[in-house]
Each structure stands twice: as C-alpha cells, then as structure tokens.
Scaffold this active site. Sequence first.
Site, PDB file in Angstrom:
ATOM      1  N   THR A  13       0.709  -1.277  -0.045  1.00  0.00           N
ATOM      2  CA  THR A  13       0.024   0.042  -0.024  1.00  0.00           C
ATOM      3  C   THR A  13       0.873   1.120  -0.017  1.00  0.00           C
ATOM      4  O   THR A  13       0.771   2.236  -0.671  1.00  0.00           O
ATOM      5  CB  THR A  13      -1.037   0.035   1.122  1.00  0.00           C
ATOM      6  N   ALA A  33      14.078  19.448  -3.616  1.00  0.00           N
ATOM      7  CA  ALA A  33      15.225  18.915  -3.123  1.00  0.00           C
ATOM      8  C   ALA A  33      16.701  19.390  -3.771  1.00  0.00           C
ATOM      9  O   ALA A  33      17.676  19.128  -3.145  1.00  0.00           O
ATOM     10  CB  ALA A  33      14.912  17.574  -3.396  1.00  0.00           C
ATOM     11  N   ILE A 136      -0.006  13.534   8.237  1.00  0.00           N
ATOM     12  CA  ILE A 136       0.239  14.980   9.078  1.00  0.00           C
ATOM     13  C   ILE A 136       1.663  14.934   9.344  1.00  0.00           C
ATOM     14  O   ILE A 136       2.086  13.978   9.983  1.00  0.00           O
ATOM     15  CB  ILE A 136      -0.655  14.672  10.342  1.00  0.00           C
ATOM     16  N   GLU A 189      -3.762  -2.511  10.044  1.00  0.00           N
ATOM     17  CA  GLU A 189      -2.313  -3.263  10.204  1.00  0.00           C
ATOM     18  C   GLU A 189      -2.569  -4.706   9.602  1.00  0.00           C
ATOM     19  O   GLU A 189      -3.590  -5.140   9.630  1.00  0.00           O
ATOM     20  CB  GLU A 189      -1.794  -3.409  11.474  1.00  0.00           C
ATOM     21  N   LYS A 204       2.571   4.659  18.247  1.00  0.00           N
ATOM     22  CA  LYS A 204       2.889   6.296  17.661  1.00  0.00           C
ATOM     23  C   LYS A 204       2.988   7.159  18.967  1.00  0.00           C
ATOM     24  O   LYS A 204       3.901   7.900  18.858  1.00  0.00           O
ATOM     25  CB  LYS A 204       1.806   6.585  16.980  1.00  0.00           C
TER      26      LYS A 204
HETATM   27  N1  HSE Z   1      -3.311   1.027  10.729  1.00  0.00           N
HETATM   28  C1  HSE Z   1      -2.756   2.302  10.865  1.00  0.00           C
HETATM   29  C2  HSE Z   1      -4.035   3.250  11.121  1.00  0.00           C
HETATM   30  C3  HSE Z   1      -1.953   2.942   9.728  1.00  0.00           C
HETATM   31  O1  HSE Z   1      -5.035   2.772  10.909  1.00  0.00           O
HETATM   32  O2  HSE Z   1      -3.976   4.231  11.483  1.00  0.00           O
HETATM   33  C4  HSE Z   1      -1.573   3.959   9.680  1.00  0.00           C
HETATM   34  O3  HSE Z   1      -0.476   4.026  10.579  1.00  0.00           O
END
Ligand code: HSE
Length: 436
Positions: A13, A33, A136, A189, A204
């Site tokens: 993806t 760049a 973001i 995921e 995260k």
């Molecule tokens: N599985 C993650 C989400 C993908 O849905 O946010 C992006 O990090």
Amino acid sequence: MKPVKVGLLGLGTVGSGTLNVLTRNAEEIARRAGREIRISHAAAKHYDPTGLLGLDQVEVCDDAFAVVENPEVDIVVELIGGYSPARELVLKAIENGKHVVTANKALIAIHGNEIFAAAREKGVTVAFEAAVAGGIPIIKALREGLSANRIEWVAGIINGTGNFILTEMLAGRDFDDVLAEAQALGYAEADPTFDVEGIDAAHKLTIIASIAFGIPLQFDRTYTEGISKIESQDVSYAGELGYRIKHLGITKRTDAGIELRVHPTLIPERRLIANVDGVMNAVLVKGDAVGPTLYYGAGAGSEPTASAVVADIVDIARALTCDPENRVPHLAFQPDEMADLPILDMEQVETAYYLRMQVEDQPGVMARIATVLADAGISIEAIKQKEPEQGEGRLPLVMLTHRVLEKQMNSAIAEIEALASVNGQVTRIRVEPLAG
Ligand code: HSE
C-alpha cells in the site's frame, strides 16, 4: 548534481503510493530537493504492477538484503512493516552507510533507541515521519516548528482504522463489517488487533512522547486500552451528556513524571478534535509559548502516508551535503541531553471519569453509591438515571465525576461492584476536557 538513488523495500500500500507520488511529482520534488530523486531499486516478494507509475525505470528483485547491500543506493526506504526482518534490514543499511526512511512505527517504538544509536555512530539519518499519523507532518512540527516551546501535553487520534470503526459504528454499522472495509482500503495493520486493541496507537504515542519531552522510547511503559469494549449505549449516553467518545493517545508532563496512555476518552463535543471522523487523524499539541495547536489529516492510506515518506526523502536529499553533527537529532533533543523523567503508572494519573453501572431499581441504591464515592473523595459532576426496560428490575445509572487519581477510582469501583444492589461490572471511560 547527480540524482539521489532510492532503494524501496516493499511495494504494498505505502510502497506503491511512494513510487507513484515520486514519479508523478518528480519535477516539483527535484526543484524542492535541489536534485533529482530516483527510485532505482525495489524489493518485493509479491506485488501488483497495475497502476504503478515509473516501474520501468526501477530494478525490481525479491531480495531486500540485495537492495540494502547495493552500493548504488543512497537512501533505503523500509516499507515492509513488522519487527523482523525490518530491524535487520535497517541496521544493515545503516552499517553500509545508507540513510533510512521508514513508516514502521512498531520498529521505531520498540527498536528505535538501538537504531538511532547505530545511525549516530555511522553519521546517517533515520527518518520516520510516516510512522505517526500518516500524512500529518506531526514529527516535523514537534521537532522543528515547535522547538521553541516547552511542550505541556499532546493528545491525538492516531489510529485511522480505530477512528473509522468508531465513526461508522455511530452510524449503526456492525464492527466486523467496518473492520473488513478498513482492511480492504489498506488502512488496517497486517494484524488488525494492533488497531483495535490500541497497540498501533501506543507505538505512535511512544514516539510522540520521546520527541515532545526528549526522553528515550519506552513502549513497555505505555498504558494501552483499545476500542473493543466500547458499547453503543456508552456512545449515546456520552452524547446526551454533551461528549463524544474518541480513542486517544495522551502524553502529558506533570511534576511527578510523564503520563503515557492510550484509551477511549470522552471529549466535550464542542472541541474540534471531537469532530474528527473516519480515517482522519488529529493531534492536539499544547506548547507553553504557542498555546494549543491542532494538526489534522489522513492518518492512513497509500498516498497520504507516501506524502510523509517522500517528505523525509526530500529532507535527506537536501541534507546530504551537511555535516552529520549539525542535522536535526533523531528524537529532536541532542542525544546526550535526553531527560530521565519517570513514566507514571496509570494509578498515578489523574483524570475525570464516566461511569456506567446496572443497578437494582430500589430506594437507597443511589445513596449507597454516592457514599462510596464521597468516602473516596470523589465528587460527582452529573448523574443520569435511565428508565428500566419494561418488566426489568434493573436500570442503567450513568455518572460523570470530577478529576481524581486512578488509584482512588479503582478502589471506589471495586467497592461499588461489591454492593449487592449493583449488578456486574462498572464501565469506566476516562474524560478529558482538552481545554487549551
Ligand atoms: N493501521 C494504521 C492506522 C495505519 O489505521 O492508523 C497508519 O499508521
């Protein structure tokens, strides 16, 4: 100036999005760049060439280690995901003196300390903007745009799949059906329990906290609760009280240490972040100088995530001629200036609460519950007693409390659950005002 050559690991993806964005916007990106950026090599075990732009210019093989070892490659872009072989590939790329870009939050949250130390040793950069909140640019905002500030707290909707599921459930759709759609759209995921149980958000948040407060990555200290236990009745009771339920990652600096927690949260519905729906992410950052700032955008998906990957490649291309000592440090703070702030146990965190319990429809029940809360020093902000269903001797009781330490609330909930007039477990959802 000669082109920068990129070796892409993975054509799924995000990999296919990266190839397409870099090919489609090649001219604009080269102007930014200061030199051409070319994906010269790629490794993928299986991929679908349909719709891939510029593939004829790329040497594709199925051995990622061959790409990492290729002396022609300047920047390795790791988009395979997972812990292994991603860790080995990234460490090998660093050992070979290559810069690395990755979208792999699990890898950075768990192995980031080791990877950054290796990168510093070799004088190369490891960039990971795409690992947090998809498209973001929150890492760049924290590392660079907000570097004047003492960050007070960060609260974010940082899992697109979870937010998509919550939004669609509000519209009456079935959990499994929405999850299947999120998977088909490439949001989820490989193991979707990472999305549903909050692990992806915890990866995260771990990264965000390190960059916000200059502390080492500490995933194992993150309190993690997912969305799987949220019931539609809680969504509607929260609505009646003027709140929305969102799955938040929250990290906050307190006098005692750092809060690091991921859980469903009631937010006043008038807050902008309470109205962030679908796969969109939003991150609210409170800095002492700037005040509250909000960053909003697509948190998952092919090209939004590729947007962050390509921005990191551009940054590295721009910095290729810089003295490595003068680059922005991986976790924003100089490595020898990292703070040793404790991460708080969840019991040390103070927050307000939404409580829902099933009680016998008898006189004195409310008084007994109020006494337990009062004895624990917990003050009630609002109470809603719902009508019992026809022929039912029990009714749902919903409360909002003022702020209290989680430890005190745990004892009070245990006492309430032990009351003969309370049936089953008490549902508890934390409440945050998120006021600037
Ligand atoms: N599985 C993650 C989400 C993908 O849905 O946010 C992006 O990090």
